[in-house]
Design a protein around this motif. Structure first.
Motif, PDB file in Angstrom:
ATOM      1  N   SER A 115       0.839  -1.193   0.000  1.00  0.00           N
ATOM      2  CA  SER A 115       0.000   0.000   0.000  1.00  0.00           C
ATOM      3  C   SER A 115       0.873   1.242   0.000  1.00  0.00           C
ATOM      4  N   VAL A 116       0.333   2.319  -0.553  1.00  0.00           N
ATOM      5  CA  VAL A 116       0.992   3.623  -0.531  1.00  0.00           C
ATOM      6  C   VAL A 116      -0.085   4.676  -0.273  1.00  0.00           C
ATOM      7  N   ALA A 117       0.232   5.678   0.537  1.00  0.00           N
ATOM      8  CA  ALA A 117      -0.752   6.702   0.895  1.00  0.00           C
ATOM      9  C   ALA A 117      -0.130   8.088   0.804  1.00  0.00           C
ATOM     10  N   TYR A 118      -0.918   9.034   0.288  1.00  0.00           N
ATOM     11  CA  TYR A 118      -0.508  10.434   0.212  1.00  0.00           C
ATOM     12  C   TYR A 118      -1.716  11.294   0.559  1.00  0.00           C
ATOM     13  N   LYS A 119      -1.649  11.942   1.713  1.00  0.00           N
ATOM     14  CA  LYS A 119      -2.750  12.761   2.201  1.00  0.00           C
ATOM     15  C   LYS A 119      -4.036  11.940   2.228  1.00  0.00           C
ATOM     16  N   LYS A 120      -5.059  12.318   1.446  1.00  0.00           N
ATOM     17  CA  LYS A 120      -6.345  11.624   1.499  1.00  0.00           C
ATOM     18  C   LYS A 120      -6.453  10.490   0.481  1.00  0.00           C
ATOM     19  N   LEU A 121      -5.406  10.297  -0.317  1.00  0.00           N
ATOM     20  CA  LEU A 121      -5.410   9.264  -1.343  1.00  0.00           C
ATOM     21  C   LEU A 121      -4.602   8.053  -0.900  1.00  0.00           C
ATOM     22  N   ASP A 122      -5.017   6.870  -1.306  1.00  0.00           N
ATOM     23  CA  ASP A 122      -4.228   5.670  -1.041  1.00  0.00           C
ATOM     24  C   ASP A 122      -4.453   4.658  -2.150  1.00  0.00           C
ATOM     25  N   TYR A 123      -3.470   3.785  -2.291  1.00  0.00           N
ATOM     26  CA  TYR A 123      -3.550   2.724  -3.290  1.00  0.00           C
ATOM     27  C   TYR A 123      -3.086   1.430  -2.635  1.00  0.00           C
ATOM     28  N   TRP A 143      -6.016  -8.344  -6.178  1.00  0.00           N
ATOM     29  CA  TRP A 143      -7.054  -7.409  -5.714  1.00  0.00           C
ATOM     30  C   TRP A 143      -6.426  -6.030  -5.655  1.00  0.00           C
ATOM     31  N   SER A 144      -7.140  -5.004  -6.125  1.00  0.00           N
ATOM     32  CA  SER A 144      -6.568  -3.680  -6.256  1.00  0.00           C
ATOM     33  C   SER A 144      -7.590  -2.609  -5.884  1.00  0.00           C
ATOM     34  N   GLU A 145      -7.172  -1.622  -5.084  1.00  0.00           N
ATOM     35  CA  GLU A 145      -8.065  -0.530  -4.679  1.00  0.00           C
ATOM     36  C   GLU A 145      -7.362   0.812  -4.831  1.00  0.00           C
ATOM     37  N   LEU A 146      -8.080   1.781  -5.350  1.00  0.00           N
ATOM     38  CA  LEU A 146      -7.661   3.181  -5.344  1.00  0.00           C
ATOM     39  C   LEU A 146      -8.673   3.927  -4.496  1.00  0.00           C
ATOM     40  N   GLY A 147      -8.253   4.399  -3.309  1.00  0.00           N
ATOM     41  CA  GLY A 147      -9.191   4.955  -2.348  1.00  0.00           C
ATOM     42  C   GLY A 147      -8.985   6.434  -2.069  1.00  0.00           C
ATOM     43  N   TYR A 148     -10.054   7.063  -1.591  1.00  0.00           N
ATOM     44  CA  TYR A 148     -10.034   8.488  -1.221  1.00  0.00           C
ATOM     45  C   TYR A 148     -10.850   8.663   0.052  1.00  0.00           C
ATOM     46  N   ARG A 149     -10.335   9.444   0.994  1.00  0.00           N
ATOM     47  CA  ARG A 149     -11.034   9.719   2.253  1.00  0.00           C
ATOM     48  C   ARG A 149     -11.450  11.186   2.303  1.00  0.00           C
ATOM     49  N   PRO A 150     -12.697  11.500   1.928  1.00  0.00           N
ATOM     50  CA  PRO A 150     -13.151  12.895   2.040  1.00  0.00           C
ATOM     51  C   PRO A 150     -13.241  13.333   3.501  1.00  0.00           C
ATOM     52  N   ILE A 151     -13.575  12.371   4.382  1.00  0.00           N
ATOM     53  CA  ILE A 151     -13.553  12.580   5.824  1.00  0.00           C
ATOM     54  C   ILE A 151     -12.939  11.336   6.453  1.00  0.00           C
ATOM     55  N   GLU A 152     -12.478  11.454   7.678  1.00  0.00           N
ATOM     56  CA  GLU A 152     -11.675  10.397   8.282  1.00  0.00           C
ATOM     57  C   GLU A 152     -12.377   9.038   8.315  1.00  0.00           C
ATOM     58  N   TRP A 153     -13.683   9.008   8.572  1.00  0.00           N
ATOM     59  CA  TRP A 153     -14.381   7.737   8.763  1.00  0.00           C
ATOM     60  C   TRP A 153     -14.948   7.142   7.487  1.00  0.00           C
ATOM     61  N   PHE A 177     -16.428   0.961  -4.615  1.00  0.00           N
ATOM     62  CA  PHE A 177     -16.625   0.533  -3.237  1.00  0.00           C
ATOM     63  C   PHE A 177     -16.722   1.742  -2.316  1.00  0.00           C
ATOM     64  N   PHE A 178     -17.239   1.502  -1.108  1.00  0.00           N
ATOM     65  CA  PHE A 178     -17.119   2.477  -0.030  1.00  0.00           C
ATOM     66  C   PHE A 178     -17.015   1.729   1.292  1.00  0.00           C
ATOM     67  N   GLN A 179     -16.370   2.363   2.277  1.00  0.00           N
ATOM     68  CA  GLN A 179     -16.186   1.795   3.605  1.00  0.00           C
ATOM     69  C   GLN A 179     -16.467   2.863   4.657  1.00  0.00           C
ATOM     70  N   VAL A 180     -17.027   2.425   5.771  1.00  0.00           N
ATOM     71  CA  VAL A 180     -17.296   3.295   6.917  1.00  0.00           C
ATOM     72  C   VAL A 180     -16.620   2.689   8.135  1.00  0.00           C
ATOM     73  N   THR A 181     -15.820   3.487   8.833  1.00  0.00           N
ATOM     74  CA  THR A 181     -15.093   3.011  10.007  1.00  0.00           C
ATOM     75  C   THR A 181     -15.566   3.751  11.255  1.00  0.00           C
ATOM     76  N   VAL A 182     -15.934   2.990  12.275  1.00  0.00           N
ATOM     77  CA  VAL A 182     -16.298   3.533  13.580  1.00  0.00           C
ATOM     78  C   VAL A 182     -15.411   2.852  14.607  1.00  0.00           C
ATOM     79  N   ARG A 183     -14.499   3.626  15.173  1.00  0.00           N
ATOM     80  CA  ARG A 183     -13.515   3.093  16.098  1.00  0.00           C
ATOM     81  C   ARG A 183     -12.735   1.960  15.444  1.00  0.00           C
TER      82      ARG A 183
END
Length: 209
Positions: A115-123, A143-153, A177-183
């Motif tokens: 994985s690699v991450a830069y600010k709100k983007l990750d791969y 399996w491959s994901e290009l993700g973005y976090r508009p807000i932390e969760w 895809f989308f994911q929601v994280t709570v704690r």
């Protein structure tokens, strides 16, 4: 994880990549164990629903992993890996793994989770090669994901996988895809091949501890 890398090797799992950690080599020798467990309810349109799961245990750079219904239905696999990580502005983590699978398919597997991450983007990319055994040819799962976090969760983005677990003519699956994280709990939804006869929906629920 997409474009050229995705098309070259797109896997079977719907797991959120962990944020790259500080350099593991710099961590104290007494670093604690960390664990995560994730279940996936797979819903292929052209075949029956089924449950798959992944359990991960890590201590410093040591990586242990067990899977069920991943490489194939009614199969189990186990892996040993060693992680390398670092970076500040751009963070990265790479874990070469080796293991074996048994059950409905069997053989030795070598792979990489990175994985690699830069600010709100990750791969994130996860790829593994199942060594040919008997009449079965070798095969590259990915399996491959290009993700973005508009807000932390909230994390959302594009996903692709290369797998033969669903059957049919389409090895390469693509979607969103989308994911929601709570704690320490993360719930996600993945939708491959939307609108086609070969669409696949996956619900995931994971916990870290």
């Amino acid at each position: 994880m997409l474009a050229a890398l995705t098309l070259a090797a797109a896997g079977v799992r719907a797991q959120e990549p962990p944020p790259p950690a500080p350099d593991a080599a710099a961590q104290p020798a007494g670093a604690p164990w960390t664990f995560s467990a994730t279940g996936y309810w797979n819903m292929p349109r052209e075949s029956g629903d089924y449950l798959s799961g992944i359990f991960i245990a890590e201590k410093s750079q040591l990586h242990l992993e067990a899977r069920a219904n991943y490489e194939a239905k009614h199969s189990q696999s186990a892996f040993l890996g060693w992680s390398f990580s670092g970076g500040e502005t751009v963070q990265f983590k790479a874990t070469p793994i080796v293991g074996f699978v048994w059950g409905s398919t069997h053989g030795v597997i070598g792979g990489l989770e990175a994985s690699v991450a830069y600010k709100k983007l990750d791969y994130y990319i996860e790829a593994e090669y199942l060594d040919p055994n008997g009449a079965e040819p070798g095969y590259l799962y990915a399996w491959s994901e290009l993700g973005y976090r508009p807000i932390e969760w909230l994390r959302l983005g594009l996903v692709a996988q290369r797998t033969r677990i669903y059957g049919g003519d389409r090895d390469l699956q693509r979607g969103g895809f989308f994911q929601v994280t709570v704690r320490k709990v993360t719930a996600g939804f993945y939708w491959f091949n939307p609108g086609s006869h070969e669409q696949v929906a996956i619900l995931s629920l994971g916990v870290s501890f």
